[in-house]
Scaffold this motif. Structure first.
Motif, short mmCIF file in Angstrom:
data_model
loop_
_atom_site.label_atom_id
_atom_site.label_comp_id
_atom_site.label_asym_id
_atom_site.label_seq_id
_atom_site.Cartn_x
_atom_site.Cartn_y
_atom_site.Cartn_z
N ILE A 115 -7.63 -8.87 6.54
CA ILE A 115 -7.44 -8.14 5.46
C ILE A 115 -7.98 -6.77 5.16
O ILE A 115 -7.20 -5.95 4.79
N VAL A 116 -9.20 -6.74 5.67
CA VAL A 116 -9.90 -5.48 5.28
C VAL A 116 -9.50 -4.38 6.24
O VAL A 116 -9.26 -3.03 5.89
N GLU A 117 -8.99 -4.72 7.64
CA GLU A 117 -8.28 -3.86 8.38
C GLU A 117 -6.93 -3.40 8.33
O GLU A 117 -6.42 -2.50 9.25
N ALA A 118 -6.29 -4.35 7.35
CA ALA A 118 -4.84 -3.99 7.29
C ALA A 118 -4.59 -2.60 6.67
O ALA A 118 -5.19 -2.16 5.81
N GLU A 119 -3.61 -1.78 7.20
CA GLU A 119 -3.25 -0.31 6.90
C GLU A 119 -2.88 -0.59 5.49
O GLU A 119 -3.13 0.37 4.77
N ALA A 120 -1.84 -1.48 5.21
CA ALA A 120 -1.32 -1.67 3.80
C ALA A 120 -2.26 -1.83 2.65
O ALA A 120 -1.70 -1.34 1.62
N PHE A 121 -3.40 -2.02 2.81
CA PHE A 121 -4.41 -2.11 1.87
C PHE A 121 -5.51 -1.02 1.95
O PHE A 121 -6.43 -1.26 1.19
#
Length: 659
Positions: A115-121
């Motif tokens: 989750i932390v590495e997701a570009e969208a966030f």
């Protein structure tokens, strides 16, 4: 592996990579088929309606981004998009069911990392942004617990996928055999047969023959569908004579474009910058000595001549180099000169004399240009009046009577040439001519030169066979081409039979380790009798081994992906379809006929640098293909083992709401 992941029900792929794209509003799916919220299941793993709706929406949006046009459900179904989405979802469900059965899962740390590495966030600072995370989930109608559960399932599925495909590698023998096939080269020889080699000139056909050819090949002489179109149009050139331009207006145009009429001395110059003064001086010395030209140093630096071309420049444009460059009275190289980029050599390639065109000399061209420009503005000002007339029901004939627009008619088809000074030469007209229907009312359209037009479809003339009398010359030319080809093929067959039947010397045995397998080539008979030569003179069509061998053209070391200038690709393709033998084959390449001979087949040297790169590329491609196949078989087996169930009513309901 990247390709293989698309087979899974990857929430990561569909969600994290596409959540921030425009148009992610939901379909409003709440319940289907009497309250069912599932489109199916594999064992105890369910595929929800929301998952399917979300995945389908994202795939349709992705298609729209790629093509630049929105995709409706009918189009999506025509290309099989819903079926592909369903296959991905149920493949993912099958993997998740397998992971559940054997107890495969991932910890909280791995979920958090995904989750932390997701570009969208990520926020403006590039780090994880809690607000963005919450907003994206809100748009997708997902709670944090539900999303994190999906991430955990995705990671478990990826573990299963890696376990299935991770050890799949292509056999080394397959890799080397494929690379060897790609890198194999061949020596070949060919001879083209032409009309002047026929034993007799092609006879002129009679009327009956041509009429029969016209009837038997009607598709070649059938006129395409023709659209009979009436139109009115007006271009700036049509109004140019009506434009009244005074002296002051012409002088204003002259002054506005003074750079075109007055230009100082210019030179066409190239500049090559060097890393240091010593390198520049060494290059200049080599050029002055005639050892290497300026262009050689350009290529040695990994540049092209376009990269160093400064184009037309004035002395002021060149700064410190200007005086030296303009002192040359013929092309040459000066320098080194210190520039902002470092020491440089300047190559002066051409001298352009100054331009001095006075107002009086430019008057006529100025008037023509200014008149056209003024006429285009006049047409733009009057366009609203023309549109009002058409909207009020004016016919094209009335438009021609009441306005300066000119009336015309054209029998238009897609084959109509785009001739200059003809309305068919405008792409805007061609587009509308192809689109207009008989029920359309005329409306005004713009031309790219500032003109306008309106059109009306009067009649659609269906395709029809053109009368023989109209196309007699075309029929005769077509018949003659076909007859020449037929006779050339027959002549080639005669040569092929004689050369195949001729005894050939036994090839010398290949040296040990030789990678080439040689094929003996036809050779001429050393001692020909006077009687044989007399027979040849009596029958010039008889294949002559000596003359034939002299006419062969050879090509050595040709690669499978190679080409030969001036030779059709069919000949190269046939050369690599032949087996090492003594036979000569006929190649029919449309209007050209060849005799083809394979002289040698050279196996690839798989130890050189290029071969090593090809082997690695082949290994990677075959590995991806085998992994994909293995994963596909595993996924099908997992679906069968888990028990695949479909709720077609729910699927149909979602598809209907996606219209």
């Amino acid at each position: 592996m990247k390709n293989l992941r698309t087979h899974g029900k990857s929430t990561i792929v569909w969600l994290l990579m596409g959540l921030l794209i425009l148009g992610l509003g939901g379909f409003g799916v709440t319940s289907f088929s009497g309250g069912s919220t599932e489109i199916g299941a594999v064992g105890e793993t369910r595929v929800t309606a929301e998952e399917y709706a979300r995945a389908l929406r994202n795939q349709m949006n992705a298609y729209a981004r790629q093509t630049g046009q929105q995709l409706d459900m009918a189009q999506a179904q025509a290309i099989g998009l819903p079926q592909a989405v369903q296959a991905q979802l149920f493949t993912g469900a099958a993997l998740e069911e397998q992971a559940r059965r054997i107890g495969v899962s991932v910890g909280d740390d791995r979920v958090r990392q995904s989750i932390v590495e997701a570009e969208a966030f990520r926020g403006p600072n590039g780090n994880f942004d809690r607000t963005a995370y919450a907003e994206v989930l809100r748009r997708e109608r997902l709670s944090e617990a539900e999303f994190e559960r999906n991430i955990r399932g995705d990671e478990a599925r990826l573990l299963m996928q890696r376990a299935v495909t991770g050890g799949v590698v292509p056999p080394e023998a397959m890799v080397r055999q494929t690379a060897g096939w790609l890198l194999e080269t061949r020596d070949l020889a060919w001879r083209e047969l032409t009309e002047d080699q026929l034993p007799a000139p092609v006879a002129e056909p009679d009327q009956a023959t041509l009429e029969a050819w016209h009837a038997a090949n009607a598709d070649r002489f059938t006129a395409p569908e023709t659209r009979r179109i009436s139109y009115v149009w007006l271009t700036p050139e049509m109004l140019a004579d009506e434009v009244d331009l005074d002296e002051a207006a012409l002088r204003a145009v002259y002054e506005d474009n003074i750079a075109e009429y007055r230009q100082p001395d210019r030179r066409i110059v190239s500049r090559l910058v060097f890393p240091d003064q010593a390198a520049a001086e060494a290059a200049k010395a080599s050029i002055d000595a005639g050892d290497q030209p300026f262009e050689a140093f350009v290529l040695q630096r990994g540049l092209s001549l376009e990269d160093v071309d400064l184009g037309e420049v004035t002395q002021a444009d060149l700064g410190a180099a200007g005086e030296a460059v303009f002192a040359l009275d013929q092309p040459g190289v000066v320098g080194p000169v210190q520039t902002d980029l470092g020491p440089a050599l300047f190559s002066m390639n051409a001298i352009l004399e100054p331009v001095e065109i006075g107002f009086e000399e430019a008057r006529e061209s100025l008037r023509a240009e200014a008149a056209v420009d003024r006429a285009a503005r006049m047409i733009e000002d009057r366009s609203s009046d023309y549109e009002d007339l058409l909207a009020g029901g004016a016919t094209l004939e009335q438009m021609a009577e009441e306005t300066p627009m000119q009336l015309g008619q054209i029998d238009w088809s897609a084959d109509t040439p785009a001739a200059e000074r003809s309305i068919a030469g405008y792409q805007a007209f061609r587009d509308e001519a192809a689109r207009v229907t008989e029920s359309d009312f005329p409306q005004l359209f713009a031309l790219d030169d500032g003109g306008v037009f309106a059109l009306r479809l009067d009649e659609v003339v269906p395709p029809a066979l053109r009368p023989f009398e109209e196309v007699r010359d075309e029929v005769a030319a077509d018949w003659r081409r076909a007859e020449v080809r037929r006779q050339l093929l027959a002549l080639a067959e005669e040569h092929e039979v004689q050369m195949t039947a001729a005894p050939l010397p036994t090839p010398a045995p290949a040296a040990p380790g030789d990678v080439a397998s040689r094929v003996a080539t036809p050779t001429s008979t050393p001692d020909r009798t006077a009687e044989a030569e007399a027979e040849d003179r009596a029958d010039p069509a008889a294949p002559d081994a000596d003359a034939a061998e002299a006419d062969w053209t050879t090509e050595a070391g040709l690669r499978r992906d190679g080409w030969i200038e001036g030779v059709p690709p069919e000949l190269v393709q046939q050369a690599f379809a032949m087996q090492p033998s003594d036979e000569v084959e006929v190649v029919d390449a449309g209007d050209r006929v060849f005799l083809l001979r394979l002289d040698a087949v050279h196996g690839a040297d798989l130890g050189d640098e290029e071969a090593v790169q090809v082997i690695e590329a082949v290994r990677s491609r075959l590995g991806d293909s085998l992994q994909s196949d293995v994963f596909d078989y595993y996924a099908r087996a997992a679906q069968l083992q888990g028990g695949l169930e479909l709720n077609q009513a729910a699927i149909s309901a979602i598809n209907a709401q996606a219209q």
